[in-house]
Design an enzyme around this catalytic site. Structure first.
Site, PDB file in Angstrom:
ATOM      1  N   TRP A   1     -18.255  -5.434  10.891  1.00 44.74           N
ATOM      2  CA  TRP A   1     -18.245  -6.020   9.552  1.00 44.74           C
ATOM      3  C   TRP A   1     -18.375  -7.544   9.553  1.00 44.74           C
ATOM      4  O   TRP A   1     -18.306  -8.154   8.488  1.00 44.74           O
ATOM      5  CB  TRP A   1     -16.967  -5.632   8.820  1.00 44.74           C
TER       6      TRP A   1
ATOM      7  N   GLU B   1      -5.892  -8.108  -0.624  1.00 42.76           N
ATOM      8  CA  GLU B   1      -6.456  -7.986   0.714  1.00 42.76           C
ATOM      9  C   GLU B   1      -7.929  -7.631   0.609  1.00 42.76           C
ATOM     10  O   GLU B   1      -8.319  -6.732  -0.155  1.00 42.76           O
ATOM     11  CB  GLU B   1      -5.749  -6.897   1.534  1.00 42.76           C
TER      12      GLU B   1
ATOM     13  N   GLU C   1       0.838  -1.211   0.000  1.00 40.47           N
ATOM     14  CA  GLU C   1       0.000   0.000   0.000  1.00 40.47           C
ATOM     15  C   GLU C   1       0.871   1.258   0.000  1.00 40.47           C
ATOM     16  O   GLU C   1       0.660   2.191   0.782  1.00 40.47           O
ATOM     17  CB  GLU C   1      -0.951   0.010   1.197  1.00 40.47           C
TER      18      GLU C   1
END
Length: 727
Positions: free
Chosen positions: A377, A368, A208
């Site tokens: 979630w 991911e 990232e």
């Protein structure tokens, strides 16, 4: 071989970018090549082009994937006790066939400078290979070890808020030479150690990656050098950015100020562009290193992420994804999204469409996504399956969870992996087992899905950055998503393109949200697109400024007034303004944040403002131009109006078909599989059962193995999915 990837980047770039790329070659090479060598590179370009092309065909294509990949990130280093054998056994039972390892534990791999310990890597590689599970190796450079910071404190980035402190990940200056030197050492040591291991199918460079706001003195010096290459003189620079304002004029290069305090939108945006370039260069540098070790049947990827609103949302403002992806064999993405009652699939589709578009429609990897994720979630029954197949429907060839297990200490104990902290089977893991079985069984049907879309959204990192300087409350990504989301809800396939995308004419409809900063050349391309028969849907604040964020002195919308058939010189922030139009229901709160008071020249008025002072002005217009049509939206308005605008545009582009009659929460996605057969995915993003009357050619529902005829009703249970492959 390491420089070949950079030479390919050089030869793929436009002539005007050559100087900057030559400098990037010099700075990215680790050997001390003299400046004179690179000054002669222009003379060598024809030969370099031939060389790059000979290698480039190999570099530009990912190795052929033979099956769907279903995986997890796995961290043996984090485990409270040795349970590798049990984990492998449970992975096999769940159909996990790939793991990603090693990308986050530099301090474990290199506990002291030059002293390496690859025992964790070796034992996981060997265990996975014995079990037939493939491995992606990550370079461990996104979190720096303590000894590196002690010895070289300057590796910690200096940002607008001061120097970073040790502790968090991604706190370093990715351009710092000491960081680069030691990053290269650990990459070479790791890859030299593992390169011949048969379990490895690919490499992930960093994690990232962004510039992390690095803006210290060394970075400012690099920026000045960047500007010296970009501009022939200080006079040219001062003129481009209007630096006479508030005595910001720079009269000597040694007087060039830090960008930390700049008030100039153009210079600030240019510094943001420079920071994004640092990311592109860094990933190209890492990819070139990895390419020296990888085998021809292995790939290089990166797990890009998106903008963030508590979940993945919109374009990542700190990375030029399309530029950075050029150095990779296959694009990768991290997609995190709301779940439970907030699960819509929109973030999955958007992230997939962006990533597939990075490399011209090539299939991609989801490196991911969440299994359980944040506490809010934890998925309802059926949602994990719905999510996994939703990724495939956008063209993903891999779905990988972050991560296998939940951590027991430090910073992310709140985050739940596929397994919870007790490591025991749970309902989410049990549902993952069904996905693994179906991925294995249906690989030949669902792998390498190719999508051909006739609608695209043109986004721009430059416009996104420049908008941030205008400061009037509109968010670029929110506007972009307000136009993307209706396409998704109406089952209209969409690509994402940026200003570097070469062929806009392949699309029948091009949507351009808030193109605030753009060079004249891009606006000319949009003009030509409409002249040649395209339908352009463009919004407010487009063409407003040039690439240096200087507001255009021509009548607005600058560079687009002819193609759109409108002009304006007045804009305001509205209060109690609605729309006068038979097409849009009257509502006093319909127009918010921004209105442009449009005067048509050749355009037809679709809506005017409902307001005692502004009622004479157009709000939305449509203009026949050449062989095409341009719709201009001069105001920020409600989602309902945007939905109607998008629907009308799709219909006028003759793209409204049978699939568009299906409405959210029932979603369909389509593509051509490697068997050259159409595959239709049907999703129910709802807790209420739904029914779809199948409108296409006869085929087979793959999950149940049932024959399906045209006109047959398909029953979709709560959060259900069905997949039909035509005969």
């Amino acid at each position: 071989m390491g420089g070949v990837a950079l030479i390919v980047l050089l030869c793929q770039s436009k002539a005007g970018e050559m100087d900057g790329l030559l400098y990037r070659l010099r700075t990215c090479f680790t050997l001390p090549y003299p400046a004179t060598f690179f000054s002669q590179m222009h003379k060598l370009l024809p030969a370099l082009l031939l060389l790059a092309l000979s290698f480039g065909r190999v570099l530009a294509q990912a190795p052929k994937q033979d099956k769907l990949l279903y995986g997890v990130a796995y961290y043996d280093e984090y485990m409270p006790y040795d349970r590798l054998a049990q984990d492998v056994q449970m992975m096999k039972a769940a159909g996990i066939n790939v793991v990603r390892i090693a990308e986050s534990t530099w301090s474990t791999l290199e506990p002291q400078e030059g002293k390496f310990d690859f025992s964790h890597v070796d034992r996981v590689l060997n265990a996975m290979h014995k079990a037939g599970i493939r491995v992606i190796i990550g370079t461990p450079t996104y979190a720096v070890p303590t000894w590196l910071v002690r010895k070289y404190p300057d590796v910690l980035a200096v940002t607008n808020h001061g120097q970073n402190q040790y502790g968090p990940r991604q706190n370093m200056d990715i351009s710092n030479p000491d960081y680069r030197r030691h990053a290269e050492a650990v990459i070479r040591a790791l890859l030299g150690h593992v390169k011949d291991h048969p379990a490895i199918i690919g490499y992930q460079v960093d994690n990232e990656t962004k510039a992390y706001g690095t803006a210290g003195p060394a970075v400012q010096k690099q920026f000045v050098q960047y500007m010296q290459r970009k501009f022939s003189s200080l006079d040219a620079l001062n003129k481009a950015y209007g630096l006479d304002y508030w005595s910001n004029r720079i009269n000597a290069w040694e007087d060039f100020p830090s960008m930390v305090g700049t008030i100039n939108a153009g210079l600030g945006s240019e510094f943001n562009r420079f920071q994004r370039q640092l990311v592109t260069d860094f990933l190209a540098w890492q990819a070139a290193l990895v390419r020296e070790y990888k085998k021809p049947d292995q790939f290089i990827t990166q797990n890009f992420d998106l903008g963030w609103r508590g979940h993945s949302f919109g374009i990542q403002p700190e990375v030029d994804h399309f530029a950075a992806a050029k150095a990779l064999d296959v694009a990768g993405i991290d997609i995190y999204h709301p779940s439970q009652d907030q699960l819509t699939g929109t973030e999955i589709a958007f992230g997939g469409d962006v990533t597939r578009s990075m490399k011209g429609g090539q299939n991609y990897l989801v490196l991911e996504t969440e299994a359980q994720g944040f506490p809010q979630w934890v998925p309802y029954p059926g949602q994990l399956r719905l999510q996994a197949f939703s990724h495939l429907a956008s063209g993903a060839n891999m779905v990988e969870y972050w991560h296998w297990h939940s951590t027991h200490n430090s910073f992310e104990t709140y985050w739940k992996g596929l397994l919870s902290q007790d490591f025991q089977p749970n309902p989410v893991y049990d549902e993952a087992k069904t996905i693994g079985r179906d991925f294995q069984r249906l690989s030949s049907n669902l792998l390498n899905l190719k999508k051909t879309n006739k609608v695209a959204i043109l986004f721009s990192n430059e416009a996104l950055t420049a908008e941030g300087w205008f400061r009037n409350g509109l968010d670029y990504n929110e506007v972009l998503r307000s136009f993307y989301d209706p396409l998704y809800r109406h089952n209209v396939g969409c690509d994402l393109v940026d200003p570097s995308s070469p062929n806009l004419n392949q699309y029948s409809l091009l949507i351009v949200p808030m193109l605030y900063a753009a060079p004249a050349s891009l606006l000319a391309r949009l003009d030509q697109y409409v002249q040649q028969g395209g339908h352009l849907l463009v919004t407010y604040r487009s063409g407003f400024s040039d690439e240096h964020v200087q507001v255009r002195s021509s009548m607005q919308p600058g560079g687009l007034s002819k193609v759109c058939g409108v002009t304006y010189s007045l804009f305001t922030t509205p209060s109690g303004v609605g729309l006068q139009s038979d097409a849009y229901p009257a509502d006093k709160g319909q127009v918010t944040n921004w209105i442009e008071l449009l005067t048509p020249t050749t355009a037809k008025v679709l809506a005017r403002y409902e307001h005692p002072a502004w009622g004479q002005y157009a709000a939305i217009t449509e203009n026949q131009y050449g062989k095409g049509l341009a719709t201009y939206v001069g105001c920020h308005t409600t989602d309902a109006v945007v939905d109607k605008l998008v629907t009308d545009a799709v219909k006028k582009a003759n793209l409204w078909g049978i699939d568009q009659e299906l409405q959210f929460p029932l979603i369909t996605r389509v593509g051509l599989n490697q068997r050259r057969k159409q595959v239709h995915y049907y999703f129910n993003y709802s807790a209420t059962p739904g029914t779809v009357r199948y409108p296409h050619g006869a085929g087979k529902e793959l999950l149940a193995g049932m024959a399906v005829r045209q006109g047959q009703e398909l029953q979709l249970g709560p959060w259900g999915v069905q997949i039909v492959e035509e005969k």
